[in-house]
Design an enzyme around this catalytic site. Structure first.
Site, PDB file in Angstrom:
ATOM      1  N   GLY A 305       0.811  -1.145   0.084  1.00 24.05           N
ATOM      2  CA  GLY A 305       0.008  -0.022   0.056  1.00 24.05           C
ATOM      3  C   GLY A 305       1.046   1.236  -0.118  1.00 24.05           C
ATOM      4  NE  ARG A 342       1.070   7.303   8.590  1.00 21.77           N
ATOM      5  CZ  ARG A 342       1.973   7.431   8.836  1.00 21.77           C
ATOM      6  NH1 ARG A 342       2.800   8.632   8.548  1.00 21.77           N
ATOM      7  NH2 ARG A 342       2.713   6.416   9.236  1.00 21.77           N
ATOM      8  CB  CYS A 373     -10.683  22.510  20.003  1.00 18.10           C
ATOM      9  SG  CYS A 373     -11.232  23.861  19.536  1.00 18.10           S
ATOM     10  CD  GLU A 374      -9.097  16.294  20.587  1.00 21.00           C
ATOM     11  OE1 GLU A 374      -8.417  15.962  21.483  1.00 21.00           O
ATOM     12  OE2 GLU A 374     -10.270  15.966  20.672  1.00 21.00           O
TER      13      GLU A 374
HETATM   14  C1  LIG Z   1      -2.756  -2.768   5.299  1.00 17.49           C
HETATM   15  C2  LIG Z   1      -2.659  -3.846   4.732  1.00 17.49           C
HETATM   16  C3  LIG Z   1      -1.639  -3.809   3.555  1.00 17.49           C
HETATM   17  C4  LIG Z   1      -0.948  -2.711   3.042  1.00 17.49           C
HETATM   18  O1  LIG Z   1       0.125  -2.519   3.994  1.00 17.49           O
HETATM   19  P1  LIG Z   1       1.164  -1.269   3.725  1.00 17.49           P
HETATM   20  O2  LIG Z   1       1.897  -1.375   5.010  1.00 17.49           O
HETATM   21  O3  LIG Z   1       0.486  -0.172   3.279  1.00 17.49           O
HETATM   22  O4  LIG Z   1       2.093  -2.039   2.743  1.00 17.49           O
HETATM   23  C5  LIG Z   1      -1.621  -4.964   2.878  1.00 17.49           C
HETATM   24  N1  LIG Z   1      -2.381  -6.339   3.327  1.00 17.49           N
HETATM   25  C6  LIG Z   1      -3.157  -6.266   4.238  1.00 17.49           C
HETATM   26  C7  LIG Z   1      -4.111  -7.459   4.699  1.00 17.49           C
HETATM   27  C8  LIG Z   1      -3.293  -5.071   5.001  1.00 17.49           C
HETATM   28  O5  LIG Z   1      -4.255  -5.016   6.147  1.00 17.49           O
END
Ligand SMILES: *Cc1c(COP(=O)(O)O)cnc(C)c1O
Length: 454
Positions: A305, A342, A373-374
């Site tokens: 991801g 994050r 407001c945190e």
């Molecule tokens: C969140 C997730 C990913 C991607 O994670 P990254 O750290 O963004 O690469 C892949 N597979 C599953 C099952 C996830 O929950």
């Protein structure tokens, strides 16, 4: 999808960008040196000028950077029987998903909503896998209806529901078992999702009984096994350990008569978040993982991801006020934790640099905070950065993954606009939420009614 786990960098964020042009998706324009200020470019677009047009806060994603990230991973996998399923939850804009589809990248989804987005963007169902511990029956129905490559099942209870829904639809569900590989937590304390205490997956010794149920049920086809050990992992070792750990299960399931085809190693590939972090060495990763994975004789699936989109995106925010409380100096910007959570949630480090770097500006130590407001509403604490003024636009870097997708409307702040850049051109790929649209969700004169009689 935990934090960046980055120590405080030894060099300033501006130095990091100057030392590594394009590593973080941006660079300062050469040739501006005499002009008194240098423009921050994403691809060929000056971000300060872009912010004037699209307003702030706005996420900006460079599609060329996404392409490069795909290319790098594809190069590391070249020649292997392997597939990439992009984890949609990192960045679910249609524009990004469309790019994945065009590049032949599949999708790892965690909801029916993400399934709808992936399909709409043109990702082939045969390239889609469905992860997650809490799939609803209607979401399972949708996945079965599209005939996706694999539902990655995380419990016996879920397997029973998948079987029942497939039977009701007269279909055969393709499933993989998501397992928790037994890898040493001590050596890899950041692998939160792959451990026995986590809510994800099933223990290794549950694999055989679940596989038997698949083999006995004509509505289930066991196509593979899967895992996902964590996030922001730079090292190849835990991946290799996972493959080794799951290899024994592959043998065990084959002995039961399962004809597995897929081995899904999950995501978790790291990106740099600070100026002195090097990108993950994907070739070293491949050199370590590929031989052990090839021995299994299965198609290798990876689910990155963050790796594909994280460094491709920035969040543009404008400085509203500079204030000095004696003990501390604050830069108050118009973006906040509702836009990018994050830093507040994971203590994640995001580099922050001016979109117009003034020649000779002196560095000051500031907290960069938002209007929410945190006390936890900050982008950076005790950050050394060039002195800024109200009206200046700052770029919060490495915000392409888990930025906009985790946004909320806390404090009745409409969701930010999202923009894609290609060369010298830009396009709004997700409109800024209007205040009217946000307010329209409220029923202003609710009509009370009794529950229907039972
Ligand atoms: C969140 C997730 C990913 C991607 O994670 P990254 O750290 O963004 O690469 C892949 N597979 C599953 C099952 C996830 O929950």
């Amino acid at each position: 999808m935990a934090g960046s786990f980055a120590d405080k960098p030894r060099i300033s964020d501006v130095q990091g960008v100057l030392a590594h042009p394009d590593r973080f998706g941006v660079r300062y324009r050469d040739g501006d040196a005499d002009a008194g200020c240098r423009e921050l470019l994403l691809d060929a677009i000056p971000l300060g000028a872009l912010a004037d047009v699209v307003k702030t806060p706005t996420y900006v994603y460079g599609l060329a950077h996404v392409d490069r990230a795909i290319d790098d991973l594809a190069a590391a996998l070249r020649g292997a029987d392997a597939g990439i399923c992009y984890a949609v939850k990192a960045n679910d804009t249609h524009a990004v998903l469309r790019r994945m589809a065009d590049r032949g990248v599949g999708a790892d989804i965690v909801s029916g909503g993400e399934l709808a987005r992936a399909v709409r963007a043109g990702i082939a169902p045969d390239d889609i896998v469905f992860s997650g511990v809490g799939k609803r029956p209607d979401e399972i129905d949708a996945a079965l209806g599209h005939g996706i490559a694999s539902i990655n099942v995380e419990s016996g209870a879920e397997l029973a529901v998948v079987a029942a829904r497939a039977r009701a639809a007269g279909l055969r569900a393709r499933v993989s078992l998501r397992l928790n590989p037994e890898i040493s937590a001590d050596t890899h304390p950041y692998l939160a999702t792959g451990l026995a205490e986590a809510k994800f997956g099933v223990p290794l010794d549950a694999a055989a009984p679940l596989a038997k149920r698949c083999l006995e049920d004509p509505h289930l086809e066991l196509v593979g096994i899967a895992c996902h050990i964590g996030s922001q992992i730079f090292d190849a070792d835990p991946f290799v350990e996972s493959v080794r750990s799951l290899a024994r299960v592959v043998e065990e399931l084959r002995a039961l008569g399962a004809s597995l085809r897929r081995f899904d190693l999950g995501g978790g590939f790291a990106i740099p978040y600070t100026g002195d972090q090097a990108p993950m060495d994907l070739d070293a990763w491949a050199a370590a993982v590929r031989p052990v994975a090839a021995d299994l004789g299965l198609r290798l699936i990876v689910e990155p991801g963050r790796l594909l989109v994280g460094n491709a995106g920035v969040l543009l925010v404008r400085v509203l006020y500079c204030k000095d409380n004696g003990a501390r100096r604050f830069v108050v910007v118009d973006g906040a934790m509702n836009d990018l959570i994050r830093p507040s949630l994971y203590d994640a480090y995001h580099m922050i640099v001016p979109t117009r770097l003034r020649q000779g500006a002196k560095d000051v130590t500031v907290d960069v905070v938002g209007p929410v407001c945190e006390t936890g509403d900050f982008f950076a604490l005790e950050r050394s950065m060039p002195e800024v003024r109200p009206g200046d636009v700052l770029a919060v870097l490495s915000a392409g993954a888990y930025g906009a997708t985790m946004a909320s409307t806390y404090n009745t702040r409409p969701l930010s606009a999202e923009v894609v850049v290609e060369g010298e051109r830009f396009a709004v790929c997700r409109r800024r939420q209007t205040l009217e649209a946000l307010l329209a969700r409220d029923v202003v004169d609710p009509v009370f009614e009794a529950l229907p009689a039972t």
